[in-house]
Design a protein around this motif. Structure first.
Motif, mmCIF file in Angstrom:
data_model
loop_
_atom_site.group_PDB
_atom_site.id
_atom_site.type_symbol
_atom_site.label_atom_id
_atom_site.label_comp_id
_atom_site.label_asym_id
_atom_site.label_seq_id
_atom_site.Cartn_x
_atom_site.Cartn_y
_atom_site.Cartn_z
ATOM 1 N N PHE A 113 0.821 -1.207 0.000
ATOM 2 C CA PHE A 113 0.000 0.000 0.000
ATOM 3 C C PHE A 113 0.853 1.255 0.000
ATOM 4 N N VAL A 114 1.906 1.286 0.808
ATOM 5 C CA VAL A 114 2.755 2.483 0.869
ATOM 6 C C VAL A 114 3.428 2.732 -0.478
ATOM 7 N N LEU A 115 3.949 1.675 -1.107
ATOM 8 C CA LEU A 115 4.560 1.825 -2.426
ATOM 9 C C LEU A 115 3.546 2.373 -3.428
ATOM 10 N N ALA A 116 2.349 1.793 -3.409
ATOM 11 C CA ALA A 116 1.315 2.244 -4.347
ATOM 12 C C ALA A 116 0.862 3.667 -4.038
ATOM 13 N N PHE A 117 0.763 4.008 -2.752
ATOM 14 C CA PHE A 117 0.300 5.348 -2.386
ATOM 15 C C PHE A 117 1.238 6.419 -2.932
ATOM 16 N N PHE A 118 2.532 6.231 -2.741
ATOM 17 C CA PHE A 118 3.468 7.244 -3.232
ATOM 18 C C PHE A 118 3.644 7.158 -4.748
ATOM 19 N N ILE A 159 -5.778 8.935 -7.857
ATOM 20 C CA ILE A 159 -6.793 8.631 -6.836
ATOM 21 C C ILE A 159 -7.369 7.239 -7.074
ATOM 22 N N PHE A 160 -7.682 6.942 -8.333
ATOM 23 C CA PHE A 160 -8.220 5.625 -8.681
ATOM 24 C C PHE A 160 -7.257 4.516 -8.251
ATOM 25 N N GLY A 161 -5.958 4.713 -8.500
ATOM 26 C CA GLY A 161 -4.975 3.702 -8.141
ATOM 27 C C GLY A 161 -4.883 3.481 -6.641
ATOM 28 N N ILE A 162 -4.941 4.571 -5.867
ATOM 29 C CA ILE A 162 -4.895 4.446 -4.404
ATOM 30 C C ILE A 162 -6.107 3.663 -3.901
ATOM 31 N N LEU A 163 -7.280 3.971 -4.455
ATOM 32 C CA LEU A 163 -8.492 3.244 -4.071
ATOM 33 C C LEU A 163 -8.415 1.784 -4.500
ATOM 34 N N LYS A 164 -7.903 1.568 -5.701
ATOM 35 C CA LYS A 164 -7.868 0.195 -6.232
ATOM 36 C C LYS A 164 -6.965 -0.701 -5.392
ATOM 37 N N VAL A 165 -5.805 -0.184 -5.007
ATOM 38 C CA VAL A 165 -4.885 -1.000 -4.209
ATOM 39 C C VAL A 165 -5.379 -1.117 -2.776
ATOM 40 N N GLY A 166 -5.706 0.021 -2.134
ATOM 41 C CA GLY A 166 -6.040 0.012 -0.717
ATOM 42 C C GLY A 166 -7.355 -0.652 -0.380
ATOM 43 N N LEU A 167 -8.367 -0.478 -1.245
ATOM 44 C CA LEU A 167 -9.702 -0.971 -0.917
ATOM 45 C C LEU A 167 -10.185 -2.093 -1.823
ATOM 46 N N ASP A 168 -9.406 -2.437 -2.845
ATOM 47 C CA ASP A 168 -9.845 -3.483 -3.772
ATOM 48 C C ASP A 168 -8.858 -4.654 -3.791
#
Length: 672
Positions: free
Chosen positions: A210-215, A254-263
């Motif tokens: 998640f951290v890698l994807a967030f940044f 934003i879509f990517g953060i949602l996709k990784v964190g919540l999907d």
């Protein structure tokens, strides 16, 4: 026709538009017209597909194309459908706008049409890709096509801005790839996102991913401190491309953060600190983004910084939703995510409109400097009205759309703060205060931007001679302005639909989320869903005020100078951007110093990569010198020798024949 069929048809039409722009490139105007009109058709098809998906027509594709290990998998669900619809509206408006605006790039119109259509298609593929390989391919294509659009003018500023964007985009790409490949490793080597959803990663692995994807996605979204490319790249791109980048492309972050964190990590469960981290970065980005915008006199740079601000506001809702999910507060999680999705769509519309408005000002005056504008309301009334609607919307003034989504964001933060967790309470209150400061500064900034640009008297000859832009450009601005009004006044209808979308994203965690989210939304919606009544009241009040003013002035002609605090106003006393924001700029000076240092760091990174490129070029030539140049020189020497042997003298040729006969005779005697 189902949503996926329409979506694939739109991709095919976009490819046709790109191909037509290339085939007609010798005829600049024909290439431009074909690219823009075909792009508009593709946008209509993808918009219908996206809306169908949002309303529940969820479809997918899974087939093998070229690579057996990486199936071509697309998923058009409610979340991806929302983003497809968002980008489609901007793409349609940008295509119509480009019919005239691309005339500002003579000799490059076909190139602009090709990259514009390819850029849109690549964004659509990123949103719907359900496989690591194709997601990364589409993501890289999106970055490359947008880079070529940024540098299309090929001047020093555009090349520098494009280079910084290119470097930061690829730093983000590496982080995203690392996140996905880590998940692939722990999901049995599968590249399919469906297998990620079914894998329960350990808390440590999930957190790293998640951290890698967030940044990584944060670099594309433009969160602080990864925002440095926005004020450099957005102003240099064509204005309809700036609208698409700011309104659409950064939302893919934003879509990517949602996709990784919540999907993709849904089976592992969200952790509280993820939400807190997202909220902190959102609060910092929102306040600093608008503070930096206040100091700008370049209208497109000002709007670019406001993109940073609004990405921060969206992240406040995303972070609150994650924190609430970790605390099993289903209703608050749905409400917060709905607010984030609503503001995502809202920002795309009013920021797209504002960038198109800025492009209209540039088209008519030839400058982006607000100090050289003024008095444009009378000369460009349609642009002025559309820009005013966008300015009111981004300032969260009711009944426009920005007010609705920010209201829901406030409610989600307040409710998250009351869940009993002290850390969440502190961060949520901090985020709510940051949102309040952001709102106040945004109003100040757009009073400055609108007043300095459209009010007062012209401050340059170009402003005095400005004329309204052509009809297609006005239509594109009017379309997005109308959408801003509809999204605001239509909140009672639109908000429940977005609750369903938010619930579909959070559904893997279990429970009937939509019902709880809807109940909480109805409880706290308040003024947000009263926008129709607010709109009617405003229309009535404005009508009464105008009528009263007209009755009061019947038969009277008033001629007087405006009050200027005891001074006689003249052409030497205009209200300009510098003086308007001088006090705020003085107060915020430490932040501007910090911004300059962060920008310097970003440029140092860019220069570091430039040096690496130079080293790579030097190393690349070594094998060529050894494996190619040396044999080549040897062959050349042999050729020179052969040339000397074959000089055209028949006597020498006879000697060659005699010598050859002697040699053959000797060999024959020895063999006999």
């Amino acid at each position: 026709m189902d949503s996926m069929t329409l979506f694939i048809a739109s991709l095919a039409v976009s490819c046709i538009g790109a191909l037509a722009s290339v085939l007609l490139i010798k005829s600049d105007n024909a290439a431009k017209t074909a690219g823009c009109l075909i792009g508009a058709v593709a946008a209509v098809l993808s918009f219908v597909a996206g809306i169908q998906a949002v309303l529940g027509d969820v479809t997918s594709v899974d087939t093998i194309v070229f690579f057996p290990f990486a199936h071509f998998q697309l998923l058009l669900n409610q979340l991806s459908g929302l983003f497809v619809a968002l980008i489609s509206v901007l793409a349609f408006a940008g295509s119509i706008y480009g019919l005239n605006y691309f005339d500002e790039y003579p000799g490059k119109k076909g190139r602009a049409g090709f990259f514009f259509n390819t850029f849109v298609a690549s964004m659509m593929l990123v949103i719907t890709a359900d496989n690591v390989f194709w997601f990364l391919v589409a993501f890289e294509l999106m970055s490359l096509t947008s880079y070529f659009l940024v540098v299309i003018e090929e001047n020093e500023n555009s090349i520098h801005g494009g280079w910084l964007y290119f470097v930061i985009a690829h730093v983000g790409f590496v982080l995203i790839m690392a996140s996905f490949l880590t998940m692939t490793n722990f999901a049995g080597g599968s590249f399919a996102f469906a297998d990620f959803r079914a894998t329960q990663f350990s808390p440590a692995v999930a957190s790293v991913c998640f951290v890698l994807a967030f940044f990584g996605f944060g670099a594309k979204a433009g969160i602080i401190p990864l925002h440095g490319w926005l004020p450099k790249a957005h102003p240099e791109a064509p204005s309809n491309v700036s609208a698409l980048m700011s309104g659409g492309m950064i939302k893919i972050g934003i879509f990517g953060i949602l996709k990784v964190g919540l999907d993709l990590l849904s089976a592992s469960g969200v952790q509280v600190w993820w939400g807190l981290m997202v909220m902190v970065f959102g609060a910092i980005s929102s306040v600093l983004g608008v503070a930096f915008a206040l100091q700008e006199h370049d209208i497109k740079r000002l709007l670019a910084y406001h993109s940073v601000e609004n990405i921060g506001i969206i992240l406040l809702g995303v972070g609150a939703s994650m924190a609430a999910m970790a605390l099993n507060s289903v209703g608050i999680a749905v409400l917060a995510l709905m607010a984030a999705l609503y503001h995502t769509f809202n920002h795309a519309m009013f920021k797209g409109e504002l960038f198109l408005g800025a492009g209209a000002l540039l088209y008519s005056t030839g400058t982006r400097n607000m100090e050289k504008m003024g008095g444009l309301f009378r000369r460009m009334p349609a642009t002025a009205i559309c820009f005013l609607i966008g300015a009111l919307a981004i300032s969260a003034i009711p009944p426009f759309n920005g007010f609705v989504s920010e209201w829901f964001t406030y409610q989600s933060l307040f409710n998250a703060a009351m869940q009993g967790d002290k850390a969440v309470m502190i961060v949520a209150v901090f985020a709510a205060v940051a949102l309040a400061i952001t709102g106040a500064l945004a109003v100040t900034c757009f009073v400055k931007a609108y007043g300095v640009s459209f009010a007062s008297a012209p401050r340059s000859e170009a402003a005095a001679n400005a004329k309204e832009v052509p009809a297609p450009m006005v239509f594109a601005q009017g379309l997005l302005a109308a959408v801003c009004i509809v999204l605001g006044i239509g909140a009672p209808v639109i908000a429940p639909v977005l609750v369903d979308v938010a619930a579909s994203v959070l559904h893997p965690y279990g429970g009937v989320f939509a019902a709880e989210g809807m109940e909480l939304m109805n409880q706290y919606s308040g003024a947000a869903t009263s926008t129709p009544a607010i709109a009617i009241a405003l229309v009535v009040l404005v009508g009464l005020a105008c009528g009263f003013r007209k009755l009061k002035t019947v038969g009277k002609v008033q001629k007087s100078q405006p009050w200027a605090c005891g001074y006689a106003p003249n052409e030497h006393m205009p209200v300009v951007a510098t003086t308007f924001a001088s006090e705020v700029s003085w107060f915020m000076q430490p932040l501007y110093t910090l911004r300059d240092r962060c920008t310097a760091v970003c440029w140092s990174i860019a220069h570091f990569f430039q040096k690496l490129t130079g080293v790579a070029e030097a190393v690349e030539s070594v094998p060529d010198k050894v494996l190619v140049d040396a044999p080549h020189k040897g062959v050349e020497k042999l050729a020179d020798l052969a040339t000397k042997l074959e000089g055209g003298n028949y006597s020498i040729y006879i000697c060659y024949i005699v010598a050859a006969l002697v040699v053959f005779l000797v060999l024959a005697v020895q063999m006999g």
